[in-house]
Design an enzyme around this catalytic site. Structure first.
Site, PDB file in Angstrom:
ATOM      1  N   PRO A 248       0.812  -1.229   0.000  1.00  0.00           N
ATOM      2  CA  PRO A 248       0.000   0.000   0.000  1.00  0.00           C
ATOM      3  C   PRO A 248       0.843   1.277   0.000  1.00  0.00           C
ATOM      4  O   PRO A 248       0.478   2.265  -0.651  1.00  0.00           O
ATOM      5  CB  PRO A 248      -0.841  -0.131   1.279  1.00  0.00           C
ATOM      6  CG  PRO A 248      -0.928  -1.601   1.509  1.00  0.00           C
ATOM      7  CD  PRO A 248       0.414  -2.125   1.108  1.00  0.00           C
ATOM      8  N   TYR A 249       1.958   1.266   0.723  1.00  0.00           N
ATOM      9  CA  TYR A 249       2.830   2.443   0.724  1.00  0.00           C
ATOM     10  C   TYR A 249       3.381   2.698  -0.672  1.00  0.00           C
ATOM     11  O   TYR A 249       3.371   3.840  -1.158  1.00  0.00           O
ATOM     12  CB  TYR A 249       3.979   2.243   1.715  1.00  0.00           C
ATOM     13  CG  TYR A 249       4.965   3.387   1.736  1.00  0.00           C
ATOM     14  CD1 TYR A 249       4.687   4.546   2.446  1.00  0.00           C
ATOM     15  CD2 TYR A 249       6.168   3.317   1.038  1.00  0.00           C
ATOM     16  CE1 TYR A 249       5.572   5.617   2.463  1.00  0.00           C
ATOM     17  CE2 TYR A 249       7.062   4.376   1.042  1.00  0.00           C
ATOM     18  CZ  TYR A 249       6.765   5.518   1.762  1.00  0.00           C
ATOM     19  OH  TYR A 249       7.654   6.579   1.773  1.00  0.00           O
ATOM     20  N   ALA A 250       3.858   1.641  -1.331  1.00  0.00           N
ATOM     21  CA  ALA A 250       4.392   1.797  -2.682  1.00  0.00           C
ATOM     22  C   ALA A 250       3.308   2.287  -3.633  1.00  0.00           C
ATOM     23  O   ALA A 250       3.569   3.118  -4.519  1.00  0.00           O
ATOM     24  CB  ALA A 250       4.966   0.465  -3.176  1.00  0.00           C
TER      25      ALA A 250
END
Length: 256
Positions: A119-121
């Protein structure tokens, strides 16, 4: 200079830096109205707004998407994507009036494999697309847009979200160590300032990431394929997949 931050002590912190050249305002990037109020306060104090930097970001605890709580994913999207959009939109009219600049903070994770932090990427890839689109949309207004691609900056977000997690270290250890070199916050800030001074569309720190970004269409399929077969990588992911889920995020503080 104005610093907008969720921390209620932001005005006092800014005043301690400089009683005349800096101001601090409290704002939450998830709430557009607080950013509108922050922009109004900045313009009231300084008379104009030339440059806006959208830097707010959080990082969830390392984990597979299968085990990551929905609430963690939603928090990442709310801060790292919606928060950046809110910041840009709140400042845009003032920046256009001054033919100024917008800067958004992406990451090398915008174009490297996001295993263990998908999700961060995803959010950083979204920020990259935001910056690219704005560069074209705002060209006729004389506004330039900068996208900053940093590797791991040695901030509280990394020390809390990565260094304090043995499983995160184990997963990172499977990657080429030259790709994991950390940079000091001052290095990132200098690169950002230099890029703004040149009205550059991008900055990379460390600079070794620039050719990898340019070659991503060729390099990434090869690296992805290798990681699907790498014993150490798959073992680390299996361990992560077995870890109980928990919601834990680390914040990257900066100009909101």
């Amino acid at each position: 200079m104005a610093i907008a931050d969720l921390d209620s002590n932001t005005p006092q912190r800014a005043a301690a830096m400089s009683s005349t050249a800096a101001m601090g305002v409290v704002a939450d990037v998830r709430a557009r109205e607080t950013l509108d109020a922050a922009v109004d306060a900045v313009v009231d104090r300084f008379g104009r707004l030339d440059v806006a930097i959208a830097n707010a970001g959080i990082l969830a605890r390392t984990g597979t998407l299968r085990t990551m709580p929905v609430s963690s994913v939603e928090s990442l999207l709310a801060v790292n994507v919606t928060g950046v959009v809110n910041t840009v939109q709140a400042a845009m009219d003032q920046v256009i009036a001054q033919r100024g600049q917008l800067a958004v903070i992406s990451s090398v994770f915008a174009f490297t494999n996001g295993m263990g932090t998908i999700p961060y990427a995803m959010t950083k890839a979204a920020v990259e697309q935001l910056g690219r689109g704005l560069r074209v949309e705002l060209a006729n207004h004389g506004v330039s847009t900068l996208i900053a691609y940093f590797s791991m900056v040695h901030t509280a977000m990394i020390t809390q979200g990565v260094d304090g997690d043995p499983l995160a270290d184990r997963l990172l250890a499977t990657m080429p160590q030259t790709m994991l070199k950390r940079i000091a916050p001052e290095t990132a800030a200098t690169a950002l300032v230099d890029g703004l001074a040149r009205r550059s569309p991008t900055v990379f720190a460390p600079s070794r990431w620039k050719p990898l970004s340019a070659l991503r269409g060729l390099v990434n399929p090869v690296l992805d394929s290798r990681m699907t077969r790498d014993i150490r990588t798959q073992a680390a992911l299996s361990t992560l997949d077995a870890r109980p889920a928990t919601q834990k995020t680390a914040e990257s503080k900066g100009t909101r």
